[in-house]
Write an enzyme that holds these catalytic residues in place. Sequence first.
Site, PDB file in Angstrom:
ATOM      1  CB  SER A 289      -0.809   0.012   1.430  1.00  0.00           C
ATOM      2  OG  SER A 289      -1.611   1.073   1.294  1.00  0.00           O
TER       3      SER A 289
ATOM      4  CE1 TYR B 214      -4.447  -1.986   4.952  1.00  0.00           C
ATOM      5  CE2 TYR B 214      -3.451   0.113   4.530  1.00  0.00           C
ATOM      6  CZ  TYR B 214      -4.087  -0.963   3.916  1.00  0.00           C
ATOM      7  OH  TYR B 214      -4.050  -1.187   2.647  1.00  0.00           O
TER       8      TYR B 214
END
Length: 197
Positions: A145, A158
């Site tokens: 990401s 995350y």
Amino acid sequence: MRQRSIFYKKTIIITGAASGIGKALARQLNAKRARLYLVDLNEEGLQELLESLKKSNPNVFTFSFDVSDHQRFEAFYLEFLKTETCPDYLFNNAGIGIGGEVKDFSIQSWKRVIDVNIYGTINGIQLFYPLMVKNRKGHIVNVSSLAGLAPLPGEAPYVASKYAIQGLTEALEVEASFYDVKVTAVCPGVVRTPIYR
């Protein structure tokens, strides 16, 4: 004469295939006539996707389990080996997130994100990478990401998991190059997927 896609009739595993990026990827690769092994915890979503894809490609197979569970992942691996020798591509795409401030998270929330995002990726690698090394072929694609490159406040678990995936990918890429195996990290920005729900 039109050149065929590099994915034509390739054997491809996609985790997190029932929604978001995984689902879009499955549809795109299905159009290339790939042989697809689709994994997701969402059995209902997988079944809907299977029914859609099977209309044009009989070589689509689904498996519903939690990628953080090594025993379940290994059971899938053994099932895969009944008909295949080695995947051409492994897309480690399954992932979850949680938003909020660190002061408000429970240890269970941290553990769940780390288990799915990091161990889900590790499980796929540990099981299928040795096959790729043995066959001197294959490509592992880890979906990281933008949050694995630049820290985003409000998403610390995350971010931590995606930084780990980024580092794992870069280290493995060097090792894998000695065996003609490719390893890539994909780092999407904000994508409208069910992860935000």
